[in-house]
Design a protein around this motif. Structure first.
Motif, PDB file in Angstrom:
ATOM      1  N   ALA A 291       0.908  -1.255   0.014  1.00 40.94           N
ATOM      2  CA  ALA A 291      -0.041  -0.067   0.153  1.00 40.94           C
ATOM      3  C   ALA A 291       0.913   1.197   0.108  1.00 40.94           C
ATOM      4  CB  ALA A 291      -0.834  -0.032   1.165  1.00 40.94           C
ATOM      5  N   VAL A 292       2.190   1.140   0.767  1.00 41.42           N
ATOM      6  CA  VAL A 292       2.741   2.506   0.794  1.00 41.42           C
ATOM      7  C   VAL A 292       3.327   2.646  -0.601  1.00 41.42           C
ATOM      8  CG1 VAL A 292       4.857   3.435   1.750  1.00 41.42           C
ATOM      9  CG2 VAL A 292       3.016   2.382   3.425  1.00 41.42           C
ATOM     10  N   ARG A 293       4.109   1.483  -1.028  1.00 40.15           N
ATOM     11  CA  ARG A 293       4.628   1.557  -2.373  1.00 40.15           C
ATOM     12  C   ARG A 293       3.766   1.934  -3.569  1.00 40.15           C
ATOM     13  NH1 ARG A 293       9.996   0.578  -4.323  1.00 40.15           N
ATOM     14  NH2 ARG A 293       9.782  -0.076  -6.767  1.00 40.15           N
ATOM     15  N   PHE A 294       2.661   1.735  -3.725  1.00 45.27           N
ATOM     16  CA  PHE A 294       1.844   1.941  -4.810  1.00 45.27           C
ATOM     17  C   PHE A 294       0.771   2.956  -4.645  1.00 45.27           C
ATOM     18  CE2 PHE A 294       3.666  -2.358  -5.578  1.00 45.27           C
ATOM     19  CZ  PHE A 294       4.422  -2.337  -6.749  1.00 45.27           C
ATOM     20  N   THR A 295       0.749   3.451  -3.626  1.00 48.32           N
ATOM     21  CA  THR A 295       0.013   4.672  -3.244  1.00 48.32           C
ATOM     22  C   THR A 295       0.490   5.941  -2.683  1.00 48.32           C
ATOM     23  OG1 THR A 295      -0.884   4.097  -1.092  1.00 48.32           O
ATOM     24  CG2 THR A 295      -1.996   2.787  -2.985  1.00 48.32           C
ATOM     25  N   GLN A 296       0.030   6.735  -2.755  1.00 49.76           N
ATOM     26  CA  GLN A 296       0.531   7.987  -1.848  1.00 49.76           C
ATOM     27  C   GLN A 296      -0.158   8.167  -0.464  1.00 49.76           C
ATOM     28  OE1 GLN A 296       2.873  10.058  -2.984  1.00 49.76           O
ATOM     29  NE2 GLN A 296       3.062   8.279  -4.823  1.00 49.76           N
ATOM     30  N   THR A 297      -1.017   7.314  -0.118  1.00 48.04           N
ATOM     31  CA  THR A 297      -1.710   7.365   1.011  1.00 48.04           C
ATOM     32  C   THR A 297      -0.723   7.404   2.051  1.00 48.04           C
ATOM     33  OG1 THR A 297      -3.614   6.235   0.153  1.00 48.04           O
ATOM     34  CG2 THR A 297      -3.249   6.274   2.551  1.00 48.04           C
ATOM     35  N   ALA A 298      -0.682   8.388   3.349  1.00 50.92           N
ATOM     36  CA  ALA A 298       0.145   8.312   4.215  1.00 50.92           C
ATOM     37  C   ALA A 298       0.004   7.225   5.538  1.00 50.92           C
ATOM     38  CB  ALA A 298       0.226   9.727   4.952  1.00 50.92           C
ATOM     39  N   GLU A 299      -1.312   6.935   5.756  1.00 49.65           N
ATOM     40  CA  GLU A 299      -1.758   5.936   6.702  1.00 49.65           C
ATOM     41  C   GLU A 299      -2.694   5.017   5.874  1.00 49.65           C
ATOM     42  OE1 GLU A 299      -3.642   7.890  10.235  1.00 49.65           O
ATOM     43  OE2 GLU A 299      -2.599   9.865   9.739  1.00 49.65           O
ATOM     44  N   VAL A 300      -1.951   3.694   5.934  1.00 54.52           N
ATOM     45  CA  VAL A 300      -2.514   2.574   5.213  1.00 54.52           C
ATOM     46  C   VAL A 300      -3.001   1.547   6.324  1.00 54.52           C
ATOM     47  CG1 VAL A 300      -0.825   3.099   3.242  1.00 54.52           C
ATOM     48  CG2 VAL A 300      -0.194   1.535   5.086  1.00 54.52           C
ATOM     49  N   GLY A 301      -2.974   1.861   7.652  1.00 56.36           N
ATOM     50  CA  GLY A 301      -3.131   0.670   8.343  1.00 56.36           C
ATOM     51  C   GLY A 301      -4.677   0.142   8.187  1.00 56.36           C
ATOM     52  N   ARG A 302      -5.720   1.245   8.100  1.00 51.18           N
ATOM     53  CA  ARG A 302      -6.989   0.716   8.056  1.00 51.18           C
ATOM     54  C   ARG A 302      -7.273  -0.100   6.643  1.00 51.18           C
ATOM     55  NH1 ARG A 302     -10.728   5.853   9.885  1.00 51.18           N
ATOM     56  NH2 ARG A 302      -9.832   6.160  11.924  1.00 51.18           N
ATOM     57  N   SER A 303      -6.863   0.250   5.857  1.00 58.31           N
ATOM     58  CA  SER A 303      -6.933  -0.353   4.425  1.00 58.31           C
ATOM     59  C   SER A 303      -6.222  -1.833   4.411  1.00 58.31           C
ATOM     60  CB  SER A 303      -6.637   0.173   3.312  1.00 58.31           C
ATOM     61  OG  SER A 303      -5.133   0.629   3.008  1.00 58.31           O
ATOM     62  N   THR A 304      -5.105  -1.677   4.998  1.00 56.26           N
ATOM     63  CA  THR A 304      -4.132  -3.031   5.095  1.00 56.26           C
ATOM     64  C   THR A 304      -5.007  -4.063   6.221  1.00 56.26           C
ATOM     65  OG1 THR A 304      -2.346  -1.802   5.122  1.00 56.26           O
ATOM     66  CG2 THR A 304      -2.237  -3.919   5.963  1.00 56.26           C
ATOM     67  N   ALA A 305      -5.501  -3.437   7.261  1.00 57.34           N
ATOM     68  CA  ALA A 305      -6.470  -4.493   7.983  1.00 57.34           C
ATOM     69  C   ALA A 305      -7.707  -5.174   7.738  1.00 57.34           C
ATOM     70  CB  ALA A 305      -6.786  -3.708   9.674  1.00 57.34           C
ATOM     71  N   VAL A 306      -8.180  -4.194   6.595  1.00 60.86           N
ATOM     72  CA  VAL A 306      -9.298  -4.880   5.981  1.00 60.86           C
ATOM     73  C   VAL A 306      -8.836  -5.842   4.970  1.00 60.86           C
ATOM     74  CG1 VAL A 306     -11.138  -4.143   4.026  1.00 60.86           C
ATOM     75  CG2 VAL A 306     -10.798  -2.790   6.178  1.00 60.86           C
ATOM     76  N   ARG A 307      -7.852  -5.850   4.168  1.00 61.48           N
ATOM     77  CA  ARG A 307      -7.283  -6.591   3.134  1.00 61.48           C
ATOM     78  C   ARG A 307      -6.893  -8.043   4.100  1.00 61.48           C
ATOM     79  NH1 ARG A 307      -5.079  -1.857   0.992  1.00 61.48           N
ATOM     80  NH2 ARG A 307      -5.914  -1.143  -0.953  1.00 61.48           N
TER      81      ARG A 307
END
Length: 239
Positions: free
Chosen positions: A150-166
């Protein structure tokens, strides 16, 4: 002696002082709320196995430890959250080293937390430690590689929520996969050894991809200079 001290470098090839100066801000920037919540939930689940008059068997203990490992991995999904991501992209210490520093601070705490979980689990309920720890490590590294992607391929600073969903979606898929080909077998299954091999593959792939995708992507490739073209004005002036 002063010159030698100033020339001291870390094993990453950078001056030691910039890395040391990052320890305190990186520590303050860790997602303590997410890590504390996930860790506390895991300890509560482990302690709950001591409530019945008779300790549950190892099969139920294996299920509880898998849930605890998933809870811990959800907490680790927030480790790479960096609200100041866009303002720290040009610091002398790049993202790979800052990420390694974050993991170096979190890894010992995670290991102590897992040891506490195993100690809280009664002996009759505690399954074999090797396979349980392998599954926990694989689940944790799966969360980290999802956050890294998520950090590598997006510009989102906080990726925790989306990562937890995945991660939750991946866990749901793992439950639906038959044990013969999946990751949730038991020692009574004839393919228990293959299940452990698959967990080792998950762990190895997750670590490899995390290492490969942690560096910042190149924003663009430098253009190759084309062949020099003669200036037509030069011919006119010479004539």
């Amino acid at each position: 002696m002063r010159g030698i001290a100033q020339a001291a470098t870390t094993r990453w090839g950078l001056p030691a002082e910039p890395v040391r100066s990052l320890v305190r801000p990186v520590w303050r920037g860790l997602p303590r709320r997410a890590l504390t919540t996930a860790g506390g939930l895991g300890l509560l689940l482990a302690g709950a196995t001591r409530l019945p008059d008779h300790a549950p068997d190892a099969e139920l203990g294996r299920l509880v430890l898998r849930l605890i490992a998933l809870a811990g991995a959800v907490g680790l999904a927030f480790v790479l959250d960096d609200p100041a991501r866009n303002t720290t992209a040009t610091t002398p210490v790049g993202r790979p080293r800052r990420t390694v520093l974050r993991l170096a601070l979190v890894a010992p705490l995670a290991a102590l937390w897992w040891a506490a979980v195993l100690l809280l689990t009664p002996a009759p309920t505690r399954p074999a430690l090797g396979p349980a720890t392998l599954e926990a490590a694989g689940t944790a590294c799966a969360a980290l590689v999802l956050a890294t992607i998520a950090v590598r391929f997006t510009q989102t600073a906080e990726v925790g929520r989306s990562t937890a969903v995945r991660l939750g979606a991946a866990a749901a898929v793992a439950v639906l996969v038959p044990n013969r080909w999946g990751l949730l077998g038991t020692p009574q299954d004839p393919y228990w050894a293959a299940t452990q091999v698959r967990w080792a593959v998950v762990l190895g792939v997750a670590v490899t991809l995390s290492v490969l995708w942690t560096p910042e992507p190149l924003r663009g490739r430098p253009r190759r200079p084309g062949p020099a073209r003669p200036d037509p004005s030069c011919g006119r002036l010479s004539g």
